[in-house]
Write a protein that holds these residues in place. Structure first.
Motif, PDB file in Angstrom:
ATOM      1  N   HIS A 201       6.636  23.986   8.578  1.00 32.29           N
ATOM      2  CA  HIS A 201       5.975  23.298   9.701  1.00 32.29           C
ATOM      3  C   HIS A 201       4.602  22.836   9.221  1.00 32.29           C
ATOM      4  CE1 HIS A 201       4.121  23.573  13.994  1.00 32.29           C
ATOM      5  NE2 HIS A 201       4.493  22.342  13.685  1.00 32.29           N
ATOM      6  N   VAL A 202       4.530  21.591   8.763  1.00 36.86           N
ATOM      7  CA  VAL A 202       3.291  21.059   8.197  1.00 36.86           C
ATOM      8  C   VAL A 202       3.104  19.595   8.594  1.00 36.86           C
ATOM      9  CG1 VAL A 202       3.365  22.607   6.185  1.00 36.86           C
ATOM     10  CG2 VAL A 202       4.395  20.339   6.038  1.00 36.86           C
ATOM     11  N   ALA A 203       1.863  19.129   8.498  1.00 38.46           N
ATOM     12  CA  ALA A 203       1.544  17.722   8.782  1.00 38.46           C
ATOM     13  C   ALA A 203       1.599  16.911   7.492  1.00 38.46           C
ATOM     14  CB  ALA A 203       0.174  17.611   9.439  1.00 38.46           C
ATOM     15  N   ASN A 204       2.755  16.877   6.883  1.00 42.44           N
ATOM     16  CA  ASN A 204       2.952  16.116   5.661  1.00 42.44           C
ATOM     17  C   ASN A 204       4.393  15.660   5.620  1.00 42.44           C
ATOM     18  OD1 ASN A 204       2.288  14.958   3.164  1.00 42.44           O
ATOM     19  ND2 ASN A 204       2.867  16.786   2.014  1.00 42.44           N
ATOM     20  N   LEU A 205       4.727  14.828   4.663  1.00 39.93           N
ATOM     21  CA  LEU A 205       6.110  14.403   4.462  1.00 39.93           C
ATOM     22  C   LEU A 205       6.267  14.034   2.998  1.00 39.93           C
ATOM     23  CD1 LEU A 205       6.176  10.980   4.224  1.00 39.93           C
ATOM     24  CD2 LEU A 205       5.479  11.269   6.591  1.00 39.93           C
ATOM     25  N   GLY A 206       7.504  13.819   2.574  1.00 41.10           N
ATOM     26  CA  GLY A 206       7.756  13.386   1.205  1.00 41.10           C
ATOM     27  C   GLY A 206       7.618  14.477   0.171  1.00 41.10           C
ATOM     28  N   ASP A 207       7.673  15.725   0.587  1.00 41.31           N
ATOM     29  CA  ASP A 207       7.585  16.861  -0.330  1.00 41.31           C
ATOM     30  C   ASP A 207       8.982  17.187  -0.856  1.00 41.31           C
ATOM     31  OD1 ASP A 207       7.071  19.472  -1.476  1.00 41.31           O
ATOM     32  OD2 ASP A 207       5.365  19.663  -0.137  1.00 41.31           O
ATOM     33  N   ALA A 208       9.049  17.912  -1.955  1.00 37.53           N
ATOM     34  CA  ALA A 208      10.334  18.413  -2.432  1.00 37.53           C
ATOM     35  C   ALA A 208      10.948  19.364  -1.408  1.00 37.53           C
ATOM     36  CB  ALA A 208      10.159  19.121  -3.772  1.00 37.53           C
TER      37      ALA A 208
ATOM     38  N   VAL B 269       0.845  -1.188   0.000  1.00 39.60           N
ATOM     39  CA  VAL B 269       0.000   0.000   0.000  1.00 39.60           C
ATOM     40  C   VAL B 269       0.884   1.243   0.000  1.00 39.60           C
ATOM     41  CG1 VAL B 269      -1.925  -1.148   1.157  1.00 39.60           C
ATOM     42  CG2 VAL B 269      -0.233   0.068   2.525  1.00 39.60           C
ATOM     43  N   HIS B 270       0.330   2.312  -0.548  1.00 35.92           N
ATOM     44  CA  HIS B 270       1.036   3.590  -0.606  1.00 35.92           C
ATOM     45  C   HIS B 270       0.089   4.734  -0.268  1.00 35.92           C
ATOM     46  CE1 HIS B 270       4.981   2.766  -2.452  1.00 35.92           C
ATOM     47  NE2 HIS B 270       4.375   1.808  -3.133  1.00 35.92           N
ATOM     48  N   SER B 271       0.636   5.725   0.397  1.00 33.93           N
ATOM     49  CA  SER B 271       0.048   7.052   0.340  1.00 33.93           C
ATOM     50  C   SER B 271       0.741   7.756  -0.818  1.00 33.93           C
ATOM     51  CB  SER B 271       0.260   7.828   1.648  1.00 33.93           C
ATOM     52  OG  SER B 271      -0.132   9.172   1.477  1.00 33.93           O
ATOM     53  N   LEU B 272       0.044   7.887  -1.932  1.00 29.42           N
ATOM     54  CA  LEU B 272       0.615   8.556  -3.107  1.00 29.42           C
ATOM     55  C   LEU B 272       0.827  10.036  -2.851  1.00 29.42           C
ATOM     56  CD1 LEU B 272      -1.604   6.854  -5.842  1.00 29.42           C
ATOM     57  CD2 LEU B 272       0.750   6.261  -5.231  1.00 29.42           C
ATOM     58  N   THR B 273       0.229  10.528  -1.784  1.00 32.41           N
ATOM     59  CA  THR B 273       0.346  11.926  -1.360  1.00 32.41           C
ATOM     60  C   THR B 273       1.792  12.328  -1.159  1.00 32.41           C
ATOM     61  OG1 THR B 273      -1.707  11.511  -0.133  1.00 32.41           O
ATOM     62  CG2 THR B 273      -0.542  13.562   0.348  1.00 32.41           C
ATOM     63  N   LYS B 274       2.636  11.375  -0.813  1.00 31.35           N
ATOM     64  CA  LYS B 274       3.997  11.672  -0.371  1.00 31.35           C
ATOM     65  C   LYS B 274       4.980  11.659  -1.558  1.00 31.35           C
ATOM     66  CE  LYS B 274       2.172  11.586   3.784  1.00 31.35           C
ATOM     67  NZ  LYS B 274       0.871  10.908   3.616  1.00 31.35           N
ATOM     68  N   TYR B 275       6.018  10.859  -1.477  1.00 30.89           N
ATOM     69  CA  TYR B 275       7.096  10.901  -2.474  1.00 30.89           C
ATOM     70  C   TYR B 275       6.641  10.562  -3.885  1.00 30.89           C
ATOM     71  CZ  TYR B 275      10.211  10.960   1.576  1.00 30.89           C
ATOM     72  OH  TYR B 275      10.848  11.299   2.742  1.00 30.89           O
ATOM     73  N   MET B 276       5.620   9.722  -4.006  1.00 33.62           N
ATOM     74  CA  MET B 276       5.212   9.287  -5.347  1.00 33.62           C
ATOM     75  C   MET B 276       4.743  10.476  -6.190  1.00 33.62           C
ATOM     76  SD  MET B 276       5.698   5.934  -5.345  1.00 33.62           S
ATOM     77  CE  MET B 276       4.541   4.773  -6.064  1.00 33.62           C
ATOM     78  N   THR B 277       4.011  11.408  -5.580  1.00 32.62           N
ATOM     79  CA  THR B 277       3.668  12.656  -6.263  1.00 32.62           C
ATOM     80  C   THR B 277       4.803  13.649  -6.102  1.00 32.62           C
ATOM     81  OG1 THR B 277       1.308  12.297  -5.897  1.00 32.62           O
ATOM     82  CG2 THR B 277       1.994  14.533  -6.456  1.00 32.62           C
ATOM     83  N   GLY B 278       5.224  13.857  -4.859  1.00 33.17           N
ATOM     84  CA  GLY B 278       6.465  14.565  -4.595  1.00 33.17           C
ATOM     85  C   GLY B 278       6.406  16.063  -4.456  1.00 33.17           C
ATOM     86  N   ASN B 279       5.235  16.669  -4.628  1.00 35.47           N
ATOM     87  CA  ASN B 279       5.195  18.133  -4.573  1.00 35.47           C
ATOM     88  C   ASN B 279       4.080  18.694  -3.694  1.00 35.47           C
ATOM     89  OD1 ASN B 279       2.908  17.726  -6.247  1.00 35.47           O
ATOM     90  ND2 ASN B 279       4.206  17.812  -8.069  1.00 35.47           N
ATOM     91  N   GLY B 280       3.480  17.861  -2.867  1.00 29.38           N
ATOM     92  CA  GLY B 280       2.504  18.354  -1.913  1.00 29.38           C
ATOM     93  C   GLY B 280       1.225  18.881  -2.519  1.00 29.38           C
ATOM     94  N   THR B 281       0.798  18.326  -3.665  1.00 28.81           N
ATOM     95  CA  THR B 281      -0.410  18.844  -4.327  1.00 28.81           C
ATOM     96  C   THR B 281      -1.576  17.865  -4.307  1.00 28.81           C
ATOM     97  OG1 THR B 281       0.404  17.994  -6.455  1.00 28.81           O
ATOM     98  CG2 THR B 281       0.898  20.299  -5.922  1.00 28.81           C
ATOM     99  N   VAL B 282      -1.333  16.581  -4.063  1.00 26.52           N
ATOM    100  CA  VAL B 282      -2.342  15.550  -4.295  1.00 26.52           C
ATOM    101  C   VAL B 282      -2.523  14.670  -3.073  1.00 26.52           C
ATOM    102  CG1 VAL B 282      -2.791  13.414  -5.594  1.00 26.52           C
ATOM    103  CG2 VAL B 282      -1.990  15.450  -6.790  1.00 26.52           C
ATOM    104  N   THR B 283      -3.755  14.307  -2.784  1.00 24.73           N
ATOM    105  CA  THR B 283      -4.051  13.269  -1.809  1.00 24.73           C
ATOM    106  C   THR B 283      -4.487  12.023  -2.567  1.00 24.73           C
ATOM    107  OG1 THR B 283      -4.773  14.889  -0.169  1.00 24.73           O
ATOM    108  CG2 THR B 283      -5.452  12.625   0.189  1.00 24.73           C
ATOM    109  N   GLY B 284      -3.802  10.914  -2.326  1.00 20.76           N
ATOM    110  CA  GLY B 284      -4.144   9.689  -3.038  1.00 20.76           C
ATOM    111  C   GLY B 284      -3.505   8.479  -2.388  1.00 20.76           C
TER     112      GLY B 284
END
Length: 427
Positions: free
Chosen positions: A365-372, A202-217
């Motif tokens: 300072h955000v509740a996310n990870l895997g962004d550029a 399983v993946h949260s595509l939200t993170k490195y797979m998209t990579g730019n903090g624009t998509v939830t998937g």
């Protein structure tokens, strides 16, 4: 296309030019419904006798291409994309579980997953047992006649702990159970769980797979290798399905049984559908995944090595450091690097962590990870706030710890930013 290397596959897999227009990029199909050729065509689609498009809650050409691409990158037989990483976890469990059944899960999981497994799934009549996956005897002991899956993360959030996937997969195989691996933090570029024996990824595509903090998937990829008919534990896949005139998914569809069930039943009834525009953005991100991950890993190693030597820091949990107790697993589980997420214990405890976060300039300072971008969060007061202190510590999110997600900026700039913020935090 399996003969091609990863860098080629991330661009070309599931991305043939559009047969109608010749469009090189997969078009964004913003449509809810699809015209049937005639009544017989519609009937065949609804009976699962023919593959095609019915309604975008179930299947959409853009979303399907994304699922196909990720399946190729993971070395799976098929996959289904959905609305978020949390949705993917429920989608993975849905065909396997039922009232009174349980999943055995690692204690080292994202705090939101711990809450989902310890609280939310109770509403379905499911339960979870949490075990330290470094204790294989305890893991084996936790499995009982009602266990239907084993769940872990390849690289854990927030501590960067690396699971010994081959060892856990061997135990799951012995028990006749599917191993589900959340590969979000490693991505298929750094880690290949299916090659190590995982059944589902399983993946949260939200993170490195998209990579730019624009998509939830999210997505679920099936290895296609598990024998769902070997026992009576998985009737959703092995027994007659009333909604499809008694169709036995595994008997009829073989290695694609889980994928088709997830679409025909899971998406149909749970409705965790991914937005086609979001799928398009994720496919754009995937084209540069290997380039970004190499930079993420190089930066993370440089920052972690600097922090480990700093007297204002108690410890750094990055598995890429030789001092890490999990360092020997990097070559076996994540041979291209230990990812770019880890935690740092700041001398001065909770208050110093808060001051550090407030004084950083480059880190967001955000509740996310895997962004550029490089990101920071104090997990104990945010993402893991709902847990007890004991659970926070077990999950690697103690009150004196901050989580860093290292981006692809210049490493020297990131170190300078941390240096000035630590000075302010520990003055």
């Amino acid at each position: 296309m399996s003969d091609y290397k990863f860098d080629t596959l991330q661009i070309h897999a599931a991305a043939a030019p559009d047969p109608t227009t010749g469009a090189l990029q997969v078009p964004i199909y913003l449509t809810t419904a699809y015209a049937f050729k005639d009544a017989d065509h519609a009937a065949r689609l609804f009976n699962l006798e023919e593959v095609g498009y019915i309604y975008s809650r179930l299947t959409n050409p853009t979303v399907m291409k994304l699922a196909e691409k990720v399946a190729v990158l993971e070395g799976g037989a098929g996959g289904v994309a959905c609305s978020s990483g949390h949705a993917a976890q429920i989608m993975a469990l849905f065909p396997l579980m039922g009232p009174g059944l349980n999943v055995v899960a690692s204690t080292r999981l994202y705090g939101g997953t711990i809450t989902q497994f310890s609280q939310t799934i109770k509403r379905f009549g499911w339960s979870a047992k949490f075990v330290d996956f470094d204790d294989l005897d305890a893991l084996e002991e936790a499995i009982d006649e009602n266990t239907r899956a084993i769940f872990c993360e390849s690289i854990s959030n927030p501590g960067g702990y690396i699971t010994d996937i081959p060892a856990v997969a061997k135990l799951a195989d012995k028990a006749g159970l599917p191993l589900i691996v959340d590969n979000t933090l490693a991505t298929p570029y750094l880690c290949r769980p299916i090659e190590m024996g995982a059944t589902l990824v399983v993946h949260s595509l939200t993170k490195y797979m998209t990579g730019n903090g624009t998509v939830t998937g999210g997505c679920v990829i099936d290895s296609g290798k598990f024998d769902w008919s070997a026992s009576d534990k998985f009737p959703s896949l092995s027994a007659p399905e009333p909604a499809y005139h008694g169709l036995k998914f595994h008997e009829a569809l073989g290695p694609m049984a889980f994928t088709f069930h997830s679409i025909a039943v899971g998406l149909r009834d749970l409705g965790m559908t991914m937005n086609p525009q979001g799928a398009h953005y994720t496919m754009m991100g995937l084209e540069t995944l290997s380039l970004r991950m190499d930079k993420h890993v190089a930066n993370a190693k440089a920052v972690a090595e600097w922090l480990e030597k700093d007297p204002r820091i108690d410890f750094v949990t990055y598995a890429g450091l030789e001092s890490s107790p999990w360092h020997d697993r990097v070559a076996k589980v994540c041979p291209k690097g230990a990812g770019a997420l880890f935690t740092v214990a700041v001398k001065g405890g909770y208050e110093a962590c808060v001051k550090l976060v407030n004084n950083l300039k480059l880190f967001s300072h955000v509740a996310n990870l895997g962004d550029a971008r490089s990101l920071i969060i104090h997990s104990a007061s945010t993402t893991h706030r709902q847990l007890t202190e004991a659970q926070q510590i077990a999950a690697g999110a103690a009150p004196n710890v901050v989580r860093l997600s290292i981006g692809i900026e210049n490493a020297e700039d990131l170190i300078a930013d941390l240096d000035q913020a630590l000075t302010a935090a520990t003055a």
